[in-house]
Design an enzyme around this catalytic site. Structure first.
Site, mmCIF file in Angstrom:
data_model
loop_
_atom_site.group_PDB
_atom_site.id
_atom_site.type_symbol
_atom_site.label_atom_id
_atom_site.label_comp_id
_atom_site.label_asym_id
_atom_site.label_seq_id
_atom_site.Cartn_x
_atom_site.Cartn_y
_atom_site.Cartn_z
ATOM 1 N N TRP A 113 0.868 -1.164 0.000
ATOM 2 C CA TRP A 113 0.000 0.000 0.000
ATOM 3 C C TRP A 113 0.913 1.223 0.000
ATOM 4 C CZ3 TRP A 113 -4.856 -1.361 -0.700
ATOM 5 C CH2 TRP A 113 -5.394 -2.467 -0.064
ATOM 6 N N HIS A 124 3.167 -2.181 9.853
ATOM 7 C CA HIS A 124 3.345 -2.163 8.396
ATOM 8 C C HIS A 124 2.999 -3.515 7.751
ATOM 9 C CE1 HIS A 124 5.067 -0.585 4.680
ATOM 10 N NE2 HIS A 124 5.466 -1.824 4.466
ATOM 11 N N ARG A 130 15.221 1.854 3.081
ATOM 12 C CA ARG A 130 16.263 1.825 2.046
ATOM 13 C C ARG A 130 16.640 3.219 1.563
ATOM 14 N NH1 ARG A 130 15.742 -3.500 -1.625
ATOM 15 N NH2 ARG A 130 14.392 -4.721 -0.280
ATOM 16 N N ASP A 143 -1.618 -0.165 -4.760
ATOM 17 C CA ASP A 143 -0.965 0.570 -3.670
ATOM 18 C C ASP A 143 -1.642 1.912 -3.428
ATOM 19 O OD1 ASP A 143 0.995 -1.134 -2.876
ATOM 20 O OD2 ASP A 143 2.637 -0.039 -3.807
ATOM 21 N N ASP A 194 0.573 -4.846 4.686
ATOM 22 C CA ASP A 194 1.078 -5.529 3.493
ATOM 23 C C ASP A 194 0.372 -6.862 3.255
ATOM 24 O OD1 ASP A 194 2.832 -3.578 2.738
ATOM 25 O OD2 ASP A 194 4.642 -4.586 3.448
ATOM 26 N N HIS A 212 0.488 -3.252 -9.584
ATOM 27 C CA HIS A 212 0.824 -3.127 -8.163
ATOM 28 C C HIS A 212 0.603 -1.692 -7.674
ATOM 29 C CE1 HIS A 212 2.901 -4.829 -4.601
ATOM 30 N NE2 HIS A 212 3.097 -3.556 -4.350
ATOM 31 N N ASP A 241 8.911 0.866 4.753
ATOM 32 C CA ASP A 241 9.127 1.060 3.309
ATOM 33 C C ASP A 241 10.190 2.112 3.032
ATOM 34 O OD1 ASP A 241 7.487 -0.798 2.125
ATOM 35 O OD2 ASP A 241 5.772 0.546 1.912
ATOM 36 N N HIS A 258 7.962 -8.235 3.316
ATOM 37 C CA HIS A 258 6.799 -7.413 2.971
ATOM 38 C C HIS A 258 5.757 -8.171 2.145
ATOM 39 C CE1 HIS A 258 8.566 -3.283 3.916
ATOM 40 N NE2 HIS A 258 9.597 -4.097 4.062
ATOM 41 N N HIS A 308 -1.155 2.600 4.265
ATOM 42 C CA HIS A 308 -0.641 2.161 5.564
ATOM 43 C C HIS A 308 -1.109 3.076 6.693
ATOM 44 C CE1 HIS A 308 1.818 -1.269 4.537
ATOM 45 N NE2 HIS A 308 2.208 -0.645 3.451
ATOM 46 N N HIS A 313 0.331 -8.421 -2.584
ATOM 47 C CA HIS A 313 1.472 -8.865 -1.771
ATOM 48 C C HIS A 313 1.382 -10.345 -1.462
ATOM 49 C CE1 HIS A 313 3.814 -5.231 -0.531
ATOM 50 N NE2 HIS A 313 2.864 -4.763 -1.314
HETATM 51 ZN ZN LIG Z 1 5.781 -2.892 2.613
#
Ligand SMILES: [Zn+2]
Length: 279
Positions: A32, A148, A79, A186, A152, A182, A76, A95, A37, A158
């Site tokens: 999402w 989270h 990174r 999301d 997911d 996707h 999310d 995830h 989320h 997912h």
């Molecule tokens: Zn995620």
């Protein structure tokens, strides 16, 4: 930046420029979108017992957050930050889950080797969250992951079985623009309502309590059940559009499914926290 962009445009094709632009603005393909989320977290926070709420607030305050919505998409964003990039990479497989085929049957060693799927992610971090001997720092991080991953697990793509990276490789047209399936799930469909996430969550809350799906026998693992439900929705729910086009009829049929998943995720997250945080 402008110089390099200009020379890029002059050298490259329009398609390459579009690809670059999409890369620059694309949210992480992890679930999402942030708003989905936040909505799940907000729905859950309305359904916490006072005792659970007190523990949640203590853990949130330990990391400088005010609400579960504040931390709902932290997992999310790992990174994006050099300090947390390694954690983001290590937890990336947590995830989602890829089912082997359209029976959508969860077989742990096959579908979640070494716990590296969303079911394993929930098992791991719920255990830390519920461990009163763990530090508040560790439990706060676990709370971030749990909030989270419950979201997911409820995003149908997912938990798919097709070989298309949860619809990321399935190109679609929406409003005359290229996207992928996707991303439509999301955020694309949610955005068609043009609501701030707070209002979106309020509207879903106003729909009243959600009736949860019955248990899937012989599963005794709730997280696996949520994932199996997602898989079945991608198989049976009209998620894959005819002709790769997301039109008004598609949104009219599928957005209620997305809304139901958001509501189920909110209720189940609340139930999970109420069970787990008794101290
Ligand atoms: Zn995620």
């Amino acid at each position: 930046m402008m110089r390099s962009m200009t020379s890029f445009v002059m050298r490259g094709s329009l398609a390459a420029l579009v690809a670059l632009a999409l890369t620059a603005v694309a949210p992480s393909a992890h679930a999402w979108g942030a708003n989905g989320h936040r909505i799940v977290a907000d729905l859950a926070s309305r359904q916490l017992t006072p005792q659970t709420r007190a523990v949640v607030e203590r853990l949130l305050h330990a990391e400088g957050a005010q609400s579960m919505s504040d931390i709902a998409s932290w997992a999310d964003e790992l990174r994006d930050n050099p300090e947390t990039r390694d954690l983001g990479k290590a937890t990336g497989p947590l995830h989602y889950i890829n089912f082997a085929d359209d029976t959508c049957t969860y077989v742990p060693p096959r579908d979640c080797a070494d716990g590296r799927c969303v079911v394993g992610g929930l098992e791991k971090y719920v255990a830390i969250l519920g461990d009163a001997r763990a530090s508040d720092t560790d439990r706060a991080q676990a709370l971030n992951f749990v909030v989270h991953f419950v979201g997911d697990a409820h995003q149908p793509l997912h938990g798919g079985y097709r070989d298309d990276k949860g619809g990321n490789d399935y190109q679609v047209q929406m409003d005359g623009k290229g996207s992928n399936l996707h991303r439509v799930w999301d955020s694309g469909m949610i955005n068609t309502r043009n609501l701030k996430w707070q209002q979106y969550a309020q509207n879903l809350a106003d729909d009243g309590p959600v009736t949860l799906p019955p248990p899937i026998a012989p599963l005794d693992n709730p997280y696996a059940q949520w994932a199996e439900e997602s898989c079945r929705i991608t198989r049976d729910g009209g998620v894959y559009p005819k002709g790769h086009v997301i039109d008004d009829a598609y949104v009219a049929a599928e957005l209620p499914i997305a809304d139901r998943r958001l509501r189920e995720a909110g209720k189940r997250l609340a139930d999970l926290l109420n069970r787990t945080l008794k101290n």
